[in-house]
Design an enzyme around this catalytic site. Structure first.
Site, PDB file in Angstrom:
ATOM      1  N   TYR A  21     173.709 -29.395  25.655  1.00  0.00           N
ATOM      2  CA  TYR A  21     174.265 -30.454  26.516  1.00  0.00           C
ATOM      3  C   TYR A  21     174.707 -29.814  27.828  1.00  0.00           C
ATOM      4  CZ  TYR A  21     177.547 -33.875  28.369  1.00  0.00           C
ATOM      5  OH  TYR A  21     178.195 -34.759  29.198  1.00  0.00           O
ATOM      6  N   GLU A  78     173.941 -35.986  33.845  1.00  0.00           N
ATOM      7  CA  GLU A  78     174.179 -35.672  32.433  1.00  0.00           C
ATOM      8  C   GLU A  78     172.824 -35.448  31.776  1.00  0.00           C
ATOM      9  OE1 GLU A  78     175.675 -38.672  29.590  1.00  0.00           O
ATOM     10  OE2 GLU A  78     177.179 -37.183  29.041  1.00  0.00           O
TER      11      GLU A  78
END
Ligand code: GDP
Ligand code: MN
Length: 397
Positions: free
Chosen positions: A118, A206
């Site tokens: 991530y 993101e």
């Protein structure tokens, strides 16, 4: 301004960031053509079909599917295009899928297992710097990692004036547990990702997952990008990317007439002048047990025409049961505003029948109060902030 995954990936690719490649479709008739093109360019064996909506959690909702041959691919594209996709981030009605992205499969088997990381970039308001957030626990369960194991998420502040320093990119790659070729690829990936974030004037990147493939390539499999609306004028090329189907129609209408309107979930409409006053007004409504239905800033002018436009926008939200007008009359005189409100109410006839509580403070506030008190409509005056909030509660009950 929020972007679709395929648009976000386009920005990344333009800046040299490695991405999972694909083509976007709004009509299933081009499926095979696109698939053949992908095979030619990437050598992929399988395909992934990904619904393009402005919401995450698509995988969990059935909006991301793997196809192992062309028949399967055509069936999946037919199923996903036009579906109402419900994910943990949409309302219970879901979102209509108008476009799908067909991509290469990048989870192919090889010498090592693919690994999902991530990585996001955003503004750290506390330090006043940009911040890279990262974790080894990427993939579809990052929300539960954030909730149950926040120690597995790491932060690196980047000074906006200096930019990303090489050792910072290396430190992140190292903390992600990488070595050898994957380490080098990740360091390059992070450096280019940061440059891409800066030069697109984004407020959020993101990338979840960032994938390490079985042959140690690093790439963005997903991209959630938010551009800073205040910078769009510097990026004419992105202006046409705004997907009006994904935006609230009342907000679009408000933007067109120059009103600053944000739709919220409550039942009390707010009309104010100035964003600071809007925030304070919403707090006050909350504190007295109500719930704001919107944020509407009429700005410096509050004549009958503008007030009427604002009322009409607020009333498009069926949940609105009362409107609180909270205006400070500095340059704009309170008596003018009061007259504007009464005239607007009068002009609107049957299309308005809910109570309006008006708090006017500033120049000619006393005259304004008299105008409100003497009118024949469901318009009530208040002088103090608290009095206005209490009055709202009384009328709602
Ligand atoms: P999100 O659920 O909206 O965040 O959509 P993502 O683009 O992140 O995709 C969801 C999941 O689909 C990923 O976490 C992967 O597990 C899976 N996925 C994405 N691309 C591929 C691929 O190329 N091959 C395989 N097998 N799975 C993929
Ligand atoms: Mn994702």
């Amino acid at each position: 301004m929020n972007l679709h995954e395929y648009q976000g990936k386009k920005i990344l690719a333009e800046h040299g960031v490695n991405i999972q490649r694909g083509y976007v479709l709004s009509n299933k008739k081009d499926t095979i053509k696109v698939a053949n093109q992908l095979v030619k360019e990437t050598g992929t064996v399988w395909f992934v079909v990904k619904a393009q909506i402005h919401a995450g959690g698509r995988g969990k909702g059935g909006g991301v599917k793997l196809a192992k041959n062309l028949d399967e691919l055509e069936n999946i594209v037919s199923d996903i295009l036009g579906m109402h996709l419900i994910t943990p981030q949409t309302s219970k009605d879901g979102k209509l899928v108008n476009q799908v992205l067909i991509t290469e499969d990048v989870y192919y088997p090889g010498d090592s297992e693919p690994e999902e990381f991530y990585i996001s970039i955003l503004l750290n308001r506390e330090s006043g710097k940009n911040m890279i957030m990262y974790s080894t626990e990427g993939g579809m369960d990052i929300e539960s990692v954030a909730e149950n194991n926040p120690e597995l998420i790491f932060y690196e502040d980047i000074d906006p004036l200096i930019g990303i320093i090489p050792f910072q990119a290396r430190k992140i790659s190292f903390n992600l547990g990488l070595s050898g070729k994957a380490f080098k690829e990740m360091t390059k990936f992070i450096t280019l990702l940061y440059k891409s974030y800066i030069s697109s004037d984004s407020s959020l990147f993101e990338i979840n997952p960032v994938l390490k493939t079985s042959d140690d390539k690093i790439m963005a499999v997903d991209a959630k990008v938010t551009l800073d609306d205040n910078s769009i004028f510097r990026h004419k090329e992105y202006e046409s990317w705004r997907d009006l189907k994904e935006e609230n129609p009342v907000e679009i209408e408000a933007r067109a007439v120059g009103l600053n309107y944000v739709d919220l979930d409550g039942n009390v409409g707010c009309m104010v002048n100035g964003a600071g006053l809007a925030m304070a007004t919403m707090d006050l409504i909350k504190q007295s047990g109500g719930d704001p239905a919107n944020f509407l800033d009429v700005g410096g002018t509050a004549d009958a025409k503008r007030v009427e436009t604002a009322f009409r926008l607020i009333l498009k939200d069926e949940n609105v049961k009362a409107i609180l007008v909270n205006i400070f009359g500095g340059i704009v005189r309170c008596d003018r505003v009061a007259q504007g409100i009464v005239d607007a109410y009068n002009n609107m006839g049957d299309s308005i029948n809910i109570p309006i509580i008006v708090r006017l403070q500033g120049t000619n506030a006393e005259i304004a109060k008299k105008i409100i008190d003497n009118c024949e409509f469901k318009v009530y005056s208040a002088i103090e902030f608290q009095e206005a909030a209490d009055k709202i509660q009384e009328l709602l009950n």
